[in-house]
Design an enzyme around this catalytic site. Structure first.
Site, PDB file in Angstrom:
ATOM      1  N   ASN A 101       0.698  -1.006   0.015  1.00 57.71           N
ATOM      2  CA  ASN A 101       0.092  -0.208   0.126  1.00 57.71           C
ATOM      3  C   ASN A 101       1.079   1.623  -0.172  1.00 57.71           C
ATOM      4  O   ASN A 101       2.120   1.473   0.346  1.00 57.71           O
ATOM      5  CB  ASN A 101      -1.079   0.429   1.422  1.00 57.71           C
ATOM      6  CG  ASN A 101      -1.852   0.732   1.236  1.00 57.71           C
ATOM      7  OD1 ASN A 101      -2.660   1.301  -0.091  1.00 57.71           O
ATOM      8  ND2 ASN A 101      -2.303   2.163   2.350  1.00 57.71           N
ATOM      9  N   HIS A 103       1.052   5.230   1.200  1.00 57.66           N
ATOM     10  CA  HIS A 103       0.041   5.615   1.635  1.00 57.66           C
ATOM     11  C   HIS A 103       0.849   7.169   2.448  1.00 57.66           C
ATOM     12  O   HIS A 103       1.696   7.147   2.132  1.00 57.66           O
ATOM     13  CB  HIS A 103      -0.014   5.407   3.612  1.00 57.66           C
ATOM     14  CG  HIS A 103      -0.894   5.869   4.291  1.00 57.66           C
ATOM     15  ND1 HIS A 103      -2.593   6.175   4.302  1.00 57.66           N
ATOM     16  CD2 HIS A 103      -0.565   7.483   5.061  1.00 57.66           C
ATOM     17  CE1 HIS A 103      -3.008   6.932   4.718  1.00 57.66           C
ATOM     18  NE2 HIS A 103      -1.932   7.741   6.159  1.00 57.66           N
ATOM     19  N   SER A 130       4.184   7.083   2.596  1.00 57.15           N
ATOM     20  CA  SER A 130       5.219   5.903   3.511  1.00 57.15           C
ATOM     21  C   SER A 130       5.014   4.656   2.307  1.00 57.15           C
ATOM     22  O   SER A 130       3.829   5.125   1.546  1.00 57.15           O
ATOM     23  CB  SER A 130       5.032   4.790   4.426  1.00 57.15           C
ATOM     24  OG  SER A 130       5.064   7.009   5.581  1.00 57.15           O
ATOM     25  N   ASP A 139      -3.487   0.835   6.859  1.00 55.25           N
ATOM     26  CA  ASP A 139      -2.637   2.103   6.847  1.00 55.25           C
ATOM     27  C   ASP A 139      -1.417   1.344   8.542  1.00 55.25           C
ATOM     28  O   ASP A 139      -0.755   2.108   8.831  1.00 55.25           O
ATOM     29  CB  ASP A 139      -2.449   3.474   7.627  1.00 55.25           C
ATOM     30  CG  ASP A 139      -3.984   3.493   6.396  1.00 55.25           C
ATOM     31  OD1 ASP A 139      -3.238   2.944   5.525  1.00 55.25           O
ATOM     32  OD2 ASP A 139      -4.083   4.238   6.396  1.00 55.25           O
TER      33      ASP A 139
HETATM   34  C1  GRF Z   1      -1.824   8.712  -2.786  1.00 54.67           C
HETATM   35  O1  GRF Z   1      -1.570   9.697  -2.243  1.00 54.67           O
HETATM   36  C2  GRF Z   1      -1.653   7.529  -2.004  1.00 54.67           C
HETATM   37  O2  GRF Z   1      -0.941   7.780  -0.956  1.00 54.67           O
HETATM   38  C3  GRF Z   1      -3.031   7.630  -0.852  1.00 54.67           C
HETATM   39  O3  GRF Z   1      -3.340   8.182  -2.382  1.00 54.67           O
HETATM   40  C4  GRF Z   1      -3.152   8.793  -3.215  1.00 54.67           C
HETATM   41  C5  GRF Z   1      -4.361   7.802  -4.724  1.00 54.67           C
HETATM   42  O4  GRF Z   1      -3.426   8.894  -5.840  1.00 54.67           O
HETATM   43  N1  GRF Z   1      -3.491   6.365  -0.730  1.00 54.67           N
HETATM   44  P1  GRF Z   1      -3.395   8.430  -6.762  1.00 54.67           P
HETATM   45  O5  GRF Z   1      -4.655   7.883  -7.269  1.00 54.67           O
HETATM   46  O6  GRF Z   1      -2.444   7.569  -7.116  1.00 54.67           O
HETATM   47  O7  GRF Z   1      -2.664   9.392  -7.650  1.00 54.67           O
END
Ligand code: GRF
Length: 186
Positions: A101, A103, A130, A139
């Site tokens: 994942n 985050h 992260s 998370d």
């Molecule tokens: C990212 O900021 C990620 O950390 C979070 O969701 C967002 C996704 O952005 N989980 P994208 O769709 O890859 O532009």
């Protein structure tokens, strides 16, 4: 797996095509038929499948369907890049230590939704992003790589998100490479 813009998905595809990460990004799964990630998949020529969680009576049934698609496509590792649904043990156990994942915070700070808003509200001077292996708690799980991003006095959600995303696009391929090395050892 993505639900929204898909910029991290695209960064990963580009990194794999440039051999920055030794992986074939062979399938995109989305849960939102109108997401930008689909447009990116079409442009990048990556197969995608839309799985509508609203058509399933339980999270487990929905994840069974996801797993079916992953297995049918011989997927060895899964990246949740903006996948806006909590995953259960069904999916985690199908891909033990192979579910990643990304985050937008320095975990364990600011878990959950709106991590960027949380950081702004907390008035911290440093946040970031992260990449981690997924465990049942939201998370959480072993951290593969992180990047720090300063918060300036003039920042708002948009400016900070932009700078965090720039870092995300760098560390996601790195995190996948690190995970790959762990997988090869196990
Ligand atoms: C990212 O900021 C990620 O950390 C979070 O969701 C967002 C996704 O952005 N989980 P994208 O769709 O890859 O532009």
């Amino acid at each position: 797996m993505a639900s929204g813009n898909g910029s991290n998905f695209e960064a990963l595809v580009i990194a794999s095509r440039n051999q920055v990460v030794k992986a074939d990004i062979s399938l995109l799964i989305v849960n939102n038929p109108n997401c930008e990630a689909i447009k990116r998949a079409k442009r990048l020529n990556i197969p995608f499948v839309f799985l509508n969680h609203k058509e399933f009576s339980s999270r487990i049934d929905y994840e069974k369907e996801i797993i079916k698609h992953l297995k049918n496509n011989q997927i060895e590792g899964v990246v949740m890049a903006g996948w806006m649904r909590i995953v259960s043990n069904r999916l985690i156990d199908a891909y033990p230590d192979r579910l990643i994942n990304i985050h937008p915070s320095i975990l364990p700070s600011f878990r959950g939704i709106d991590a960027i808003d949380q950081a702004l509200k907390a008035k911290v001077k440093l946040t970031g992003c992260s990449v981690h292996l997924v465990e049942a708690e939201v998370d959480s799980g072993p951290i593969l790589i992180q990047a720090a991003v300063p918060i300036y006095q003039t920042d708002n959600k948009e400016s900070l998100s932009r700078r965090i995303q720039t870092q995300e696009h760098k560390i996601l391929p790195m995190g996948v490479s690190i995970a790959g090395r762990i997988w090869r050892r196990s």
